[in-house]
Each structure stands twice: as C-alpha cells, then as structure tokens.
Design a protein around this motif. Sequence first.
Motif, mmCIF file in Angstrom:
data_model
loop_
_atom_site.group_PDB
_atom_site.id
_atom_site.type_symbol
_atom_site.label_atom_id
_atom_site.label_comp_id
_atom_site.label_asym_id
_atom_site.label_seq_id
_atom_site.Cartn_x
_atom_site.Cartn_y
_atom_site.Cartn_z
ATOM 1 N N GLY B 82 45.707 26.389 35.018
ATOM 2 C CA GLY B 82 45.494 24.845 35.267
ATOM 3 C C GLY B 82 44.834 24.206 34.176
ATOM 4 N N MET B 83 44.536 24.725 33.206
ATOM 5 C CA MET B 83 43.819 23.894 32.070
ATOM 6 C C MET B 83 44.649 23.420 31.104
ATOM 7 S SD MET B 83 40.481 24.508 32.811
ATOM 8 C CE MET B 83 39.599 24.085 31.109
ATOM 9 N N PRO B 84 44.268 22.343 30.583
ATOM 10 C CA PRO B 84 45.244 21.384 29.673
ATOM 11 C C PRO B 84 45.968 22.207 28.777
ATOM 12 C CG PRO B 84 43.228 20.534 29.573
ATOM 13 C CD PRO B 84 43.034 21.602 30.822
ATOM 14 N N GLY B 85 47.015 22.412 28.557
ATOM 15 C CA GLY B 85 47.328 22.784 27.199
ATOM 16 C C GLY B 85 47.938 24.394 27.447
ATOM 17 N N VAL B 86 47.414 25.078 28.553
ATOM 18 C CA VAL B 86 47.776 26.276 28.883
ATOM 19 C C VAL B 86 49.262 26.409 29.509
ATOM 20 C CG1 VAL B 86 47.330 28.183 30.195
ATOM 21 C CG2 VAL B 86 45.495 27.126 29.305
ATOM 22 N N ASP B 87 50.159 27.348 28.853
ATOM 23 C CA ASP B 87 51.562 27.424 29.175
ATOM 24 C C ASP B 87 51.586 28.721 30.283
ATOM 25 O OD1 ASP B 87 54.161 27.395 29.743
ATOM 26 O OD2 ASP B 87 54.652 28.324 27.626
ATOM 27 N N ARG B 88 51.074 29.810 29.602
ATOM 28 C CA ARG B 88 51.059 31.089 30.494
ATOM 29 C C ARG B 88 49.759 31.818 30.135
ATOM 30 N NH1 ARG B 88 57.023 33.929 30.129
ATOM 31 N NH2 ARG B 88 56.793 33.520 27.792
ATOM 32 N N ALA B 89 49.352 32.266 31.489
ATOM 33 C CA ALA B 89 47.979 33.157 31.438
ATOM 34 C C ALA B 89 48.236 34.536 32.164
ATOM 35 C CB ALA B 89 46.943 32.191 32.074
ATOM 36 N N ALA B 90 47.671 35.391 31.726
ATOM 37 C CA ALA B 90 48.024 36.780 32.521
ATOM 38 C C ALA B 90 46.789 37.899 32.189
ATOM 39 C CB ALA B 90 49.490 37.622 31.994
ATOM 40 N N SER B 228 35.506 49.846 47.503
ATOM 41 C CA SER B 228 36.595 50.613 47.385
ATOM 42 C C SER B 228 37.495 49.856 46.444
ATOM 43 C CB SER B 228 36.947 51.076 48.571
ATOM 44 O OG SER B 228 37.369 49.968 49.405
ATOM 45 N N ILE B 229 37.225 48.583 46.076
ATOM 46 C CA ILE B 229 38.181 47.973 45.295
ATOM 47 C C ILE B 229 37.818 47.223 44.077
ATOM 48 C CG2 ILE B 229 39.761 47.047 47.282
ATOM 49 C CD1 ILE B 229 37.940 44.380 46.493
ATOM 50 N N ASN B 230 38.633 47.269 42.884
ATOM 51 C CA ASN B 230 38.135 46.811 41.666
ATOM 52 C C ASN B 230 38.598 45.478 41.419
ATOM 53 O OD1 ASN B 230 37.392 46.367 38.862
ATOM 54 N ND2 ASN B 230 39.077 47.695 38.137
ATOM 55 N N PRO B 231 38.007 44.354 41.557
ATOM 56 C CA PRO B 231 38.406 42.941 41.253
ATOM 57 C C PRO B 231 38.358 42.670 39.949
ATOM 58 C CG PRO B 231 36.237 42.759 42.209
ATOM 59 C CD PRO B 231 36.619 44.268 41.818
ATOM 60 N N TYR B 232 38.221 43.584 38.935
ATOM 61 C CA TYR B 232 37.876 43.345 37.486
ATOM 62 C C TYR B 232 39.132 43.437 36.525
ATOM 63 C CZ TYR B 232 33.139 42.823 38.820
ATOM 64 O OH TYR B 232 31.902 42.642 39.789
ATOM 65 N N ILE B 233 39.099 42.624 35.497
ATOM 66 C CA ILE B 233 40.148 43.041 34.462
ATOM 67 C C ILE B 233 39.185 42.737 33.110
ATOM 68 C CG2 ILE B 233 42.187 42.212 35.423
ATOM 69 C CD1 ILE B 233 40.821 39.531 33.541
ATOM 70 N N ASN B 234 39.929 43.062 31.898
ATOM 71 C CA ASN B 234 39.134 43.090 30.636
ATOM 72 C C ASN B 234 39.298 41.589 29.834
ATOM 73 O OD1 ASN B 234 40.107 46.266 30.325
ATOM 74 N ND2 ASN B 234 38.074 45.652 30.777
ATOM 75 N N ALA B 235 40.592 41.005 30.156
ATOM 76 C CA ALA B 235 40.782 39.660 29.428
ATOM 77 C C ALA B 235 42.014 39.056 30.140
ATOM 78 C CB ALA B 235 41.168 39.979 28.133
ATOM 79 N N VAL B 236 41.931 37.762 29.918
ATOM 80 C CA VAL B 236 42.888 37.005 30.098
ATOM 81 C C VAL B 236 43.875 36.589 29.066
ATOM 82 C CG1 VAL B 236 43.805 34.860 31.557
ATOM 83 C CG2 VAL B 236 42.093 36.076 32.504
ATOM 84 N N LEU B 237 45.108 36.777 28.967
ATOM 85 C CA LEU B 237 45.719 36.385 27.738
ATOM 86 C C LEU B 237 46.308 35.082 27.842
ATOM 87 C CD1 LEU B 237 47.378 39.954 26.783
ATOM 88 C CD2 LEU B 237 45.177 38.879 26.025
ATOM 89 N N VAL B 238 46.258 34.074 27.030
ATOM 90 C CA VAL B 238 46.840 33.026 27.155
ATOM 91 C C VAL B 238 47.879 32.531 26.139
ATOM 92 C CG1 VAL B 238 46.065 30.340 27.447
ATOM 93 C CG2 VAL B 238 44.686 32.116 28.352
#
Lengths: 236, 400
Positions: B82-90, B228-238
């Motif tokens: 939702g940040m300005p200028g961001v097209d896709r984030a994964a 028992s869950i892992n809600p973490y990731i290493n990075a968000v690619l934008v």
Amino acid sequence: MHEKGIRIEGLRKRYGKGDTALDALKGVDMQVAPGEVVGLIGPSGSGKSTLLKCLGAVIEPTAGRMTLGEEVIYDDGWKIPDLRALRRDKIGFVFQAPYLIPFLDVIDNVALLPMLAGHPNAESRKRALELLEALDVAHRAKAMPSQLSGGEQQRVSIARALVNRPPVILADEPTAPLDSERALAVIRILNQMARQYETAIIVVTHDEKIIPTFKRIYHIRDGKTQEEAGEGRAFE
Amino acid sequence: MISLAGRDILHSWGKFVFTGVGLGLLIGVTLTMAGVYRGMVDDAKVLLDNSGADLWVVQQDTLGPYAEPSSLYDDVYRTIRGMPGVDRAANITYLTMQVRQGERDVRAMVVGVVPGGPGEPGQPGYLIAGRQITHSHYEAVADVATGFKLGERIQIRRNHYAVVGLTRRMVSSGGDPMVFIPLKDAQEAQFLKDNDAIAQQRRRTAANPAFNRPGTPGLLDAVLASQSINPYINAVLVQVKPGFIPEEVAKPIRRWKRLQVYTRVQMEEILIGKLIATAAKQIGMFLVILAIVSAAIVAFIIYTLTLGKIREIAVLKLIGTRNRTIAGMIMQQALGLGLIGFVVGKISATFWAPIFPKYVLLEPGDALLGFAGVFVICALASVLAIRAALKVDPAEAIGG
C-alpha cells in the motif's frame, strides 16, 4: 685492395698491477701484407692468445701501435671509437671450432655479418653465396650447421670471416680438429682466399702438419715475436 | 636483418613449444582464477537480476537477506504493497541446505516463493522445461545445475517435492543452484523441529506455570499453537511502479515501517563489496602468486636457454653484433614464449572452465589484460638473461 695489410709495432700488454702484474706481450712487432698468410706459433703461455685478442680488438693493449691498411687503430690507446664496428667490418675471425650459429642455416651464418653492417638481406645472401661457391660449399647453403662435416663447417666459418672483405683475418688454430688432408685443404683455401681477396691472414697454430706450409712464421716466446722464413711447401 | 629470435625458436621449436605449453597451463590456471572471481560477481548480479526486485525490504539494522540473517513477519508485505510507488511486493525466504534425491544430495539454496506466474518478485524468470509452481505445497522448480529432472521427487527436511519445472542460471551468491518451493513449505522447512523436539517443547511449555495457569484454561493451547507455526520470512521483494525512482519509494518504507530497505545498487554493493570481498581477496592473492610463479618460470627458462648459448653470444659479439640486437633476441624469445603460453592458456581455460562446479566467467577484457600482463612479465623476466648475455666477453670466443 688493402695497401699495407696489418702492421704491429712495439705492442705490449700487461695484466694486473703492482707486484702481481704480468707482462704477456713485451713489445711485439709484426707485419703481414695483403694476400699473405703467416703462421704465429709458440708454446702455451707464450702470449699467442693475448696477441690475437689485442689484434681482434677484444682486449686493449697497454702500449704500442697497430695499423690496419692505411688506418692507425691503436697508438697507445684505441683510435677507433666503435670497436664493435671495427671487428665487424675490418677483421675476420676463424676459430678452432667453427662456432657457427646453430639456429641459422649455412647461407645466413655467412650473410649475418653484412646484414649486421646494414646491408639488405638479398644482397648479403648474394655475397654469402658467392663465397660459399668459391669455397665449394654452396650446395650446402640451406643446410643447418649440425648437418655439415667438420671440414664443411670450417669452410663456412672461413666464408663468414671473408664476407665483409676485411683487410685482416685472424685464424685461431683453424685446423686443430681436422685430419692432415682436411687441415691442408683448409690452409690451401686460406692461401687462395688471401690472394683472391687481398687479405692478410694470421694463423695461430700448434699443428705440425701445416707449419711447413707457411712462407713466413712468427715465433712468440715470453711475449716477444721473432720472424723466421718458413718452408712454404705446399703452395709453391 | 633476419630475426635471430625467430630462427632460434624455429630451430629448437620442440623445447619452446613444450616449455610454452607448461607455461600456458599455468597461465590457464591464472585466467581461470580470474574467471572464478568474475563468475562470483556474475552469480551475485544474476541473483539480484533473477529476483526481479527493485527493492529488498529486510529486518532493521541487518544486511539481509543474502549477507546476514533477516526476519520479518509474513504479513508485512501487505502494508508495503500500500506504500506509494510500490507495484508488487512478495514474501521470500532463502535457506541454503542439502537437498536429497534418492541416494544423493545436492547443496542448493531453497527459495520459498508465493506460487504464481513469472514476473512476480522472486519467481524464476523463465523455465527451460515444465511449468511454474501452481500449488501451495510439495512442488518444486529446480535449476538444471542441481541435476534434478522433471518428475523426480526430492526431499527437503521431512517433506517430499515433485520437480515440476527446470530453470537455468538461478544461483545463490555462493554459486549454489536454487530450488524453488512454495513459501509455506519453505517457512516450515526453515523452522521445522523434529517430533521429539516438538513433544519436549510442549512438555516444557505445559510445565511452565506462566503458560499453564489454572484460572486461564485457553492460554496453554494458544501458546502451543503459536509455537507450531512460523510466521516469518526473510525479506519482502518489491517492484516499483514505472516512473518511480526506487530510492524515493524506499524512503517512506524506511521511515514509516521502520524496516531496512535496499535498492539494487546498495544490494549489489553488499553482495560484491562485503559478501564475496574475502573470497575476492583470496583469489587476488592467488593471482599475484601465480603471476610471480609465472615470472620466475619464464625468467628461469630464458636464463637457462641463454646460458646454453654463451659461446654463440660471444661469437655474435665478437663479429660485431650490437648489444641491443642480442638483448632484443632474448626479449623476443621471452615474448615468444609468453605468446605460446598465452595461446595455450586461453585455449585450456576455455576448455576446462565449463567443467568447474561453479560458474567461471572468462571475460575478453580479462584475457586482454592477461595478454598484456604476460608480455610485461616475460619482458621483465628476460632482464636477468639479458644481463647475463651482455656480460659475456667476446674474448670467450677466442681460445687461450
């Protein structure tokens, strides 16, 4: 045509200084006319090699005078600034072993000298071929030195010594490795070339086979020369 | 004037060629070392290119996700989108590990990606066979360098995955081939404990009075569920929208989301300037040593060859050859040796570079630099032999 061949007057050479000084030449006098072949003989340590090196402008005498043709080359000091050019253009060398350059063929071994003097390759090779023909080794012009017999190699080295038409040739034991027949052949060639090209040739030798062939012989003992008439047998 | 050096080389060509081949193999190793470094740099750039990202959003005060560990909650991408200028984030995860296939295992970088089509950040850009990951579990796309084939089953931790696609030149900065799996599976693989460890953790949690309060009956279950869950990731690619400058898009993310954001240039600096810097220095040291060894070999060979020609050199000097002609002959021979060595080295390096397990990039610029270097080294190496030759007394040609 060289007017006077080579003339040496009162040539001295001293090695070292002070108490350890050694007088190898103690006032050598010598004259060889154009077209003449003279023998220079003497026991080991008599000063033959020192005299040859002084004549060949590879070591500097201590005193005396040397004249090549009309030109004084040494008079208590070198009078020629470029001794390398003097050796290349005015003095021919024939060694005990032919010492041909092993990686050059016969014609280029001979043509190398005029090339070094700045002559074009084609002209240098033409001059070399003429001499090889005169010395009867033209048919081996494209052979490498290692493919030649000892006699052929020595004839090529004579051609190399003559190719720049020097007024003097210094031959250091040129027949030592050869048998009698080939040794006499080499001396015959040297005499023939001396006459043909008006060159003064000094042959340093121990070789009993060829000593009788010289008309004039210089004996060197204890650094001094003594002139003697030779038999001049084979070439009368 | 004839070339004395050329004639000598032709006369004893066997000696020169065999020496040149030996020297060439050494030069080949030198060029390959340079190629290994170039390959590392290229791998780093390929890693960034293939991620398809303009910005890397990582944990604050880290150099993640490649140079340092980085951990973000997996819902952060929504707010970034939702940040300005961001097209896709994964979201993306990276984990270098041994991936097993049957009896063998392969060192690979396991990349967790959100299933989707090409163009999504983190997805393999193109496939050479098969298809992209479409299911949320148990599918994998592998780089061909892993040796895996379409349809094969590979094992990552306790789970098995079907290889549904193959890609090429998708490698980590260390050169390990990538294996792409669905993000959820990757998150699990990264933090998955074995059953014994899970049982023990549950016992410990239950034994802790802070989590097992008699008056709060649902607390223990809630804590156990969160473990028992892992809600973490290493990075968000934008990916930024067309017309936007990545650095301008990064600024508000840094400021308002309190996260670290790197642009492509900054990430390249981290990878090349920090991650592979030590390896680059190591290779640089090898190159210096190899250059010294090459110079020593050329110097020794030329010196030995010259000593073998002392009598000929004395004769040449006696008959009036200039010192510079003799020096030129020796230097030309050294350069000739260098030329033979370089040609052999270049050919050798070209032939053996593809056999190396990691990417070896032989750049024409490096070859040109190597060519100039070889010539400089050969010229310098010939100085010793030239000195020896110039010291030869022409009187040595005359007996006595």
